[in-house]
Motif scaffolding. Structure first.
Motif, PDB file in Angstrom:
ATOM      1  N   ILE A 120      45.638  45.628  24.312  1.00  0.00           N
ATOM      2  CA  ILE A 120      45.848  44.897  23.052  1.00  0.00           C
ATOM      3  C   ILE A 120      45.253  43.494  23.133  1.00  0.00           C
ATOM      4  O   ILE A 120      44.580  43.034  22.213  1.00  0.00           O
ATOM      5  CB  ILE A 120      47.352  44.832  22.706  1.00  0.00           C
ATOM      6  N   GLY A 121      45.499  42.790  24.251  1.00  0.00           N
ATOM      7  CA  GLY A 121      45.045  41.402  24.377  1.00  0.00           C
ATOM      8  C   GLY A 121      43.548  41.297  24.544  1.00  0.00           C
ATOM      9  O   GLY A 121      42.864  40.609  23.778  1.00  0.00           O
ATOM     10  N   GLY A 122      43.031  41.960  25.533  1.00  0.00           N
ATOM     11  CA  GLY A 122      41.593  41.974  25.756  1.00  0.00           C
ATOM     12  C   GLY A 122      40.988  40.607  25.965  1.00  0.00           C
ATOM     13  O   GLY A 122      41.567  39.705  26.566  1.00  0.00           O
ATOM     14  N   GLU A 123      39.792  40.454  25.435  1.00  0.00           N
ATOM     15  CA  GLU A 123      39.023  39.233  25.628  1.00  0.00           C
ATOM     16  C   GLU A 123      39.644  38.034  24.920  1.00  0.00           C
ATOM     17  O   GLU A 123      39.539  36.907  25.392  1.00  0.00           O
ATOM     18  CB  GLU A 123      37.593  39.454  25.131  1.00  0.00           C
ATOM     19  N   GLU A 124      40.356  38.280  23.815  1.00  0.00           N
ATOM     20  CA  GLU A 124      40.997  37.166  23.108  1.00  0.00           C
ATOM     21  C   GLU A 124      42.099  36.542  23.952  1.00  0.00           C
ATOM     22  O   GLU A 124      42.331  35.343  23.908  1.00  0.00           O
ATOM     23  CB  GLU A 124      41.593  37.632  21.772  1.00  0.00           C
ATOM     24  N   LEU A 125      42.778  37.341  24.733  1.00  0.00           N
ATOM     25  CA  LEU A 125      43.891  36.848  25.543  1.00  0.00           C
ATOM     26  C   LEU A 125      43.404  36.186  26.830  1.00  0.00           C
ATOM     27  O   LEU A 125      43.909  35.139  27.222  1.00  0.00           O
ATOM     28  CB  LEU A 125      44.845  38.001  25.881  1.00  0.00           C
ATOM     29  N   PHE A 126      42.411  36.777  27.463  1.00  0.00           N
ATOM     30  CA  PHE A 126      41.988  36.301  28.787  1.00  0.00           C
ATOM     31  C   PHE A 126      40.787  35.355  28.742  1.00  0.00           C
ATOM     32  O   PHE A 126      40.491  34.703  29.739  1.00  0.00           O
ATOM     33  CB  PHE A 126      41.677  37.494  29.694  1.00  0.00           C
ATOM     34  N   GLY A 127      40.077  35.301  27.644  1.00  0.00           N
ATOM     35  CA  GLY A 127      38.938  34.387  27.515  1.00  0.00           C
ATOM     36  C   GLY A 127      37.784  34.784  28.424  1.00  0.00           C
ATOM     37  O   GLY A 127      37.489  35.963  28.612  1.00  0.00           O
ATOM     38  N   PRO A 128      37.114  33.785  29.029  1.00  0.00           N
ATOM     39  CA  PRO A 128      35.937  34.077  29.855  1.00  0.00           C
ATOM     40  C   PRO A 128      36.248  34.835  31.154  1.00  0.00           C
ATOM     41  O   PRO A 128      35.358  35.432  31.761  1.00  0.00           O
ATOM     42  CB  PRO A 128      35.356  32.703  30.165  1.00  0.00           C
ATOM     43  N   VAL A 129      37.496  34.831  31.573  1.00  0.00           N
ATOM     44  CA  VAL A 129      37.877  35.562  32.795  1.00  0.00           C
ATOM     45  C   VAL A 129      37.815  37.073  32.559  1.00  0.00           C
ATOM     46  O   VAL A 129      37.718  37.861  33.497  1.00  0.00           O
ATOM     47  CB  VAL A 129      39.300  35.132  33.244  1.00  0.00           C
ATOM     48  N   TRP A 130      37.821  37.475  31.291  1.00  0.00           N
ATOM     49  CA  TRP A 130      37.844  38.898  30.932  1.00  0.00           C
ATOM     50  C   TRP A 130      36.681  39.659  31.578  1.00  0.00           C
ATOM     51  O   TRP A 130      36.848  40.776  32.048  1.00  0.00           O
ATOM     52  CB  TRP A 130      37.809  39.042  29.419  1.00  0.00           C
ATOM     53  N   GLU A 131      35.515  39.063  31.622  1.00  0.00           N
ATOM     54  CA  GLU A 131      34.343  39.748  32.187  1.00  0.00           C
ATOM     55  C   GLU A 131      34.517  40.045  33.678  1.00  0.00           C
ATOM     56  O   GLU A 131      33.928  40.982  34.186  1.00  0.00           O
ATOM     57  CB  GLU A 131      33.078  38.907  31.967  1.00  0.00           C
TER      58      GLU A 131
END
Length: 148
Positions: A120-131
């Protein structure tokens, strides 16, 4: 000479099947066990483990669940379901089965929370760390995909 259906005891419609308790149990035997209040520690009933052996198996399932095998806690709860249903019976086995149920519930809640956070959170939740967290681009990051 050919045997008729009534001569063969296996084909006779009136044969007594109460001698084979595994295939077709005698209803009077089953009802007498239930009415006597006899409870077995496993879902196998009289074919399963004895009370002494069930304590050993429940303990093993419980301990191996901590070795990164928490699904064994679910197996423990399923196999020893009669122990969970009858709180006064089998106190030694019950403590391991109840602890397995608690452990599996906590594991399921944590795994579900982790999975829902990422989905649900994805890139919006984790920001640049998501990659760096996601695993679908590992081959690209290590140069193994051949797409440079």
């Amino acid at each position: 000479m050919e045997a008729s259906r009534s001569d063969d005891p296996n084909l006779s419609p009136n044969r007594d099947l109460s001698f084979n308790p595994i295939l077709i149990p005698n209803p009077s035997t089953v009802s007498s066990l239930i009415s006597a209040g006899e409870v077995w520690p496993t879902i196998d009933g009289p074919l399963g483990l004895t009370e002494e052996a069930s304590v050993d198996y429940a303990r093993r399932f419980y301990k191996f669940g901590f070795a990164l095998l928490p699904w064994l806690w679910a197996v423990n709860c399923f196999y020893f379901w009669p122990v969970l249903r009858h709180p006064r019976g089998f106190p030694q086995t019950r403590k391991y089965v109840v602890r397995s149920a608690i452990g599996f519930s906590v594991f399921t809640a944590l795994l579900s929370a982790w999975a829902l956070t990422f989905s649900i959170g994805g890139e919006e939740l984790f920001g640049p760390v998501w990659e760096k967290l996601v695993m679908y681009n590992v081959a690209d990051r290590l140069g193994l995909s051949g797409l440079t």
